[in-house]
Design a protein around this motif. Structure first.
Motif, PDB file in Angstrom:
ATOM      1  N   THR A 156       9.574 -44.583  -4.753  1.00  0.00           N
ATOM      2  CA  THR A 156       8.505 -45.414  -4.206  1.00  0.00           C
ATOM      3  C   THR A 156       9.013 -46.822  -3.943  1.00  0.00           C
ATOM      4  O   THR A 156       9.703 -47.416  -4.766  1.00  0.00           O
ATOM      5  CB  THR A 156       7.334 -45.479  -5.198  1.00  0.00           C
ATOM      6  N   THR A 157       8.682 -47.346  -2.784  1.00  0.00           N
ATOM      7  CA  THR A 157       9.039 -48.724  -2.461  1.00  0.00           C
ATOM      8  C   THR A 157       7.793 -49.597  -2.483  1.00  0.00           C
ATOM      9  O   THR A 157       6.665 -49.108  -2.624  1.00  0.00           O
ATOM     10  CB  THR A 157       9.705 -48.810  -1.078  1.00  0.00           C
ATOM     11  N   ASN A 158       8.015 -50.886  -2.342  1.00  0.00           N
ATOM     12  CA  ASN A 158       6.931 -51.847  -2.425  1.00  0.00           C
ATOM     13  C   ASN A 158       6.824 -52.610  -1.112  1.00  0.00           C
ATOM     14  O   ASN A 158       7.681 -53.424  -0.787  1.00  0.00           O
ATOM     15  CB  ASN A 158       7.201 -52.830  -3.576  1.00  0.00           C
TER      16      ASN A 158
ATOM     17  N   GLU B 115      10.001 -53.533   3.240  1.00  0.00           N
ATOM     18  CA  GLU B 115       9.923 -52.563   2.153  1.00  0.00           C
ATOM     19  C   GLU B 115      10.923 -53.003   1.078  1.00  0.00           C
ATOM     20  O   GLU B 115      12.129 -53.040   1.319  1.00  0.00           O
ATOM     21  CB  GLU B 115      10.262 -51.157   2.646  1.00  0.00           C
TER      22      GLU B 115
ATOM     23  N   PRO C  48      12.256 -52.972  -3.229  1.00  0.00           N
ATOM     24  CA  PRO C  48      12.276 -52.071  -4.383  1.00  0.00           C
ATOM     25  C   PRO C  48      11.047 -52.278  -5.264  1.00  0.00           C
ATOM     26  O   PRO C  48      10.455 -53.362  -5.286  1.00  0.00           O
ATOM     27  CB  PRO C  48      13.551 -52.489  -5.126  1.00  0.00           C
TER      28      PRO C  48
END
Length: 332
Positions: free
Chosen positions: A2-4, A26, A28
């Protein structure tokens, strides 16, 4: 993995805000350290103050190029290294324009779930608290008084005007456009509304406030404040909540005429405030707003956008007056 997703400030605006001043990336996923809490943003509040923060240090530190855009958030705890919080808790803080963030537990305020959840961002969030703090606690409207609210169709103004009505005052709103003015009177119970885009404010205020103005809740400053100053009654009160007319520009207009002359001759009280100056008044706002809302005494207008990527355009539109009521972004 999942990225942030984050919205960064690409470049500080020197004039009007545009989409080019932001960049979506995007990043980490953040990892909470000791005493920190990992949160997932549910709602992001869009506020005129977001633009004011880009002008330099005010009541908070200045924003910088390359950083995540700051913004108030309602979030859900994903995991916690602070024993005071657990997964699933609802919290509020300045989490910024991003899907996930970490904060020390001391920077978070827990909120009880409510339906709809968006009310914790609007009438029971910063917006409603600001309206109550400024209007009820500082302005203290009284039955029979004439109260004027600028940006009355906005998030704060629409609540502030209703609070004055609950106190028994005659309330006149100032807004941009016939449709907004009609809603203020027909739906929100204002006694009158002035369309500043369609008529001269000095003339309109004289018509709608024949006995003068006792209390003015100012969200815009500039020429609107100037026009109101000339209609203020002796020992009137002016509550300065914001200066939205001066935020989205590289060259703010000169200050209004009548300052300090009319303040002196009319013995006016002019007071600014920042939400949180007196925590006990915020607690009072929470109690009274919840009671009024549960009793059906407040009408809430919300303008909800979907997806973090809509935030830049949403803020630009907010500054241009697109919204009626509280504009926010549903992030998840």
């Amino acid at each position: 993995m999942t990225t942030n997703r984050q919205v960064l400030i690409e470049e500080m605006p020197k004039d009007r805000l545009t989409l080019s001043h932001f960049r979506v990336i995007e990043a980490p996923m953040p990892d909470p350290g000791a005493g920190e809490v990992l949160c997932k943003t549910r709602y992001l509040s869009l506020d005129p103050a977001n633009r004011a923060w880009m002008q330099g240090a005010t009541y908070r530190s200045a924003l910088e190029n390359g950083q995540v855009m700051s913004g108030f958030t309602l979030a859900e705890v994903v995991s916690s290294q602070d024993p005071a919080f657990k997964a699933g808790d609802l919290v509020e803080c300045d989490g910024g324009w991003q899907q996930y963030f970490t904060k020390p537990g001391r920077a978070l305020t827990r909120r009880d779930p409510r339906t709809p959840l968006s009310h914790l961002v609007s009438v029971l969030g910063v917006t409603g608290r600001t309206a109550h703090y400024g209007m009820a606690s500082l302005g203290q409207p009284k039955a029979g008084e004439t109260v004027v609210v600028s940006a009355a169709a906005g998030a704060t103004g629409s609540i502030a005007g209703q609070i004055a009505k609950l106190a028994g005052a005659r309330v006149v709103g100032i807004a941009g456009g016939a449709a907004k003015c009609a809603r203020l009177v027909d739906e929100f119970g204002f006694d009158a509304a002035i369309d500043y885009k369609a008529e001269n404010l000095f003339t309109a205020l004289k018509r709608e406030c024949p006995a003068g103005i006792d209390l003015y809740f100012d969200n815009v400053g500039g020429t609107t404040l100037e026009a109101v100053l000339f209609r203020m009654n002796l020992r009137g009160r002016i509550i300065c909540c914001g200066v939205v007319s001066q935020y989205d520009t590289g060259q703010p207009a000169p200050g209004p005429r009548g300052v300090p002359g009319l303040i002196v001759t009319k013995r006016l009280t002019m007071r600014g405030f920042i939400l949180g100056d007196e925590p006990e008044l915020v607690s009072l706002a929470d109690r009274e707003l919840t009671t009024w809302l549960d009793q059906g005494q407040l009408i809430v207008a919300e303008d909800i956008l979907d997806g973090l990527e809509t935030a830049p355009g949403g803020l630009i539109g907010l500054l241009a007056g697109e919204n009626f009521g509280k504009r926010m972004v549903r992030v998840s």
